[in-house]
Design a protein around this motif. Structure first.
Motif, PDB file in Angstrom:
ATOM      1  N   VAL A 238      -1.360  -2.929  -2.393  1.00  0.00           N
ATOM      2  CA  VAL A 238      -0.254  -2.554  -1.509  1.00  0.00           C
ATOM      3  C   VAL A 238       0.933  -2.156  -2.371  1.00  0.00           C
ATOM      4  O   VAL A 238       1.303  -2.868  -3.302  1.00  0.00           O
TER       5      VAL A 238
ATOM      6  N   LEU B 243       4.931  -1.021  -1.780  1.00  0.00           N
ATOM      7  CA  LEU B 243       6.015  -0.956  -0.804  1.00  0.00           C
ATOM      8  C   LEU B 243       7.230  -0.326  -1.480  1.00  0.00           C
ATOM      9  O   LEU B 243       7.678  -0.787  -2.526  1.00  0.00           O
TER      10      LEU B 243
ATOM     11  N   HIS C 274       8.207   2.949   2.887  1.00  0.00           N
ATOM     12  CA  HIS C 274       6.878   3.523   2.707  1.00  0.00           C
ATOM     13  C   HIS C 274       5.934   2.417   2.249  1.00  0.00           C
ATOM     14  O   HIS C 274       6.229   1.707   1.289  1.00  0.00           O
ATOM     15  N   ILE C 275       4.824   2.297   2.964  1.00  0.00           N
ATOM     16  CA  ILE C 275       3.806   1.309   2.632  1.00  0.00           C
ATOM     17  C   ILE C 275       2.533   2.082   2.309  1.00  0.00           C
ATOM     18  O   ILE C 275       2.056   2.858   3.141  1.00  0.00           O
ATOM     19  N   GLU C 276       2.020   1.897   1.116  1.00  0.00           N
ATOM     20  CA  GLU C 276       0.766   2.528   0.717  1.00  0.00           C
ATOM     21  C   GLU C 276      -0.264   1.423   0.499  1.00  0.00           C
ATOM     22  O   GLU C 276      -0.010   0.481  -0.253  1.00  0.00           O
TER      23      GLU C 276
ATOM     24  N   ARG D 241      -2.880  -0.188   9.287  1.00  0.00           N
ATOM     25  CA  ARG D 241      -1.572   0.486   9.375  1.00  0.00           C
ATOM     26  C   ARG D 241      -0.682  -0.205  10.402  1.00  0.00           C
ATOM     27  O   ARG D 241       0.479  -0.511  10.140  1.00  0.00           O
TER      28      ARG D 241
ATOM     29  N   ALA E  55       0.484  -3.649   9.081  1.00  0.00           N
ATOM     30  CA  ALA E  55       1.507  -3.527   8.032  1.00  0.00           C
ATOM     31  C   ALA E  55       2.857  -3.155   8.632  1.00  0.00           C
ATOM     32  O   ALA E  55       3.886  -3.747   8.289  1.00  0.00           O
ATOM     33  N   GLU E  56       2.867  -2.172   9.531  1.00  0.00           N
ATOM     34  CA  GLU E  56       4.128  -1.740  10.141  1.00  0.00           C
ATOM     35  C   GLU E  56       4.733  -2.838  11.005  1.00  0.00           C
ATOM     36  O   GLU E  56       5.943  -3.051  10.990  1.00  0.00           O
TER      37      GLU E  56
ATOM     38  N   ALA F 102       3.336   3.847   7.101  1.00  0.00           N
ATOM     39  CA  ALA F 102       2.252   3.294   6.293  1.00  0.00           C
ATOM     40  C   ALA F 102       1.150   4.330   6.123  1.00  0.00           C
ATOM     41  O   ALA F 102       0.770   5.015   7.056  1.00  0.00           O
TER      42      ALA F 102
END
Length: 107
Positions: free
Chosen positions: A45, A47, A58-60, A79, A82-83, A99
């Motif tokens: 992850v 961030l 932004h979350i990858e 997704r 995470a959001e 995400a």
């Protein structure tokens, strides 16, 4: 999580939350993540906080999914998780999160 959480704490919390999503086998660290997390912390992850007042978080996320699950369904659930986790942890910027989930393999 509280507003006083560091970005690393927030990243770790998101990693733990998405690792528990049904269909996720494990989060896949990249080389930088492996080097950064030699102590065994969560990886897979990334961030990035917003740049300026109008920016997005932004979350990858990179993961390996279980073969018995549809990868697209797992990615969507990850997704969303995470959001939602970020929205609870940072409520003043909850609507400004994006995400990206990459399923790198199936086992």
């Amino acid at each position: 999580m509280t507003r006083t959480s560091t970005p690393d704490q927030l990243t770790d919390a998101i990693a733990r939350a998405v690792a528990d999503v049904p269909g996720v086998a494990f989060l896949k660290p990249d080389l930088a993540g492996r080097l950064r997390n030699v102590g065994g912390g969560p990886s897979g992850v990334r961030l990035t906080p917003p740049q300026g007042a109008d920016g997005f978080w932004h979350i990858e996320i990179q993961l390996v999914a279980l073969a018995r699950s549809r990868a697209v369904d797992v990615a969507r659930a990850v997704r969303r998780t995470a959001e939602e986790h970020l929205a609870r942890a940072v409520p003043d910027q909850s609507t400004r999160a994006h995400a990206t989930v990459t399923v790198t393999g199936l086992i």
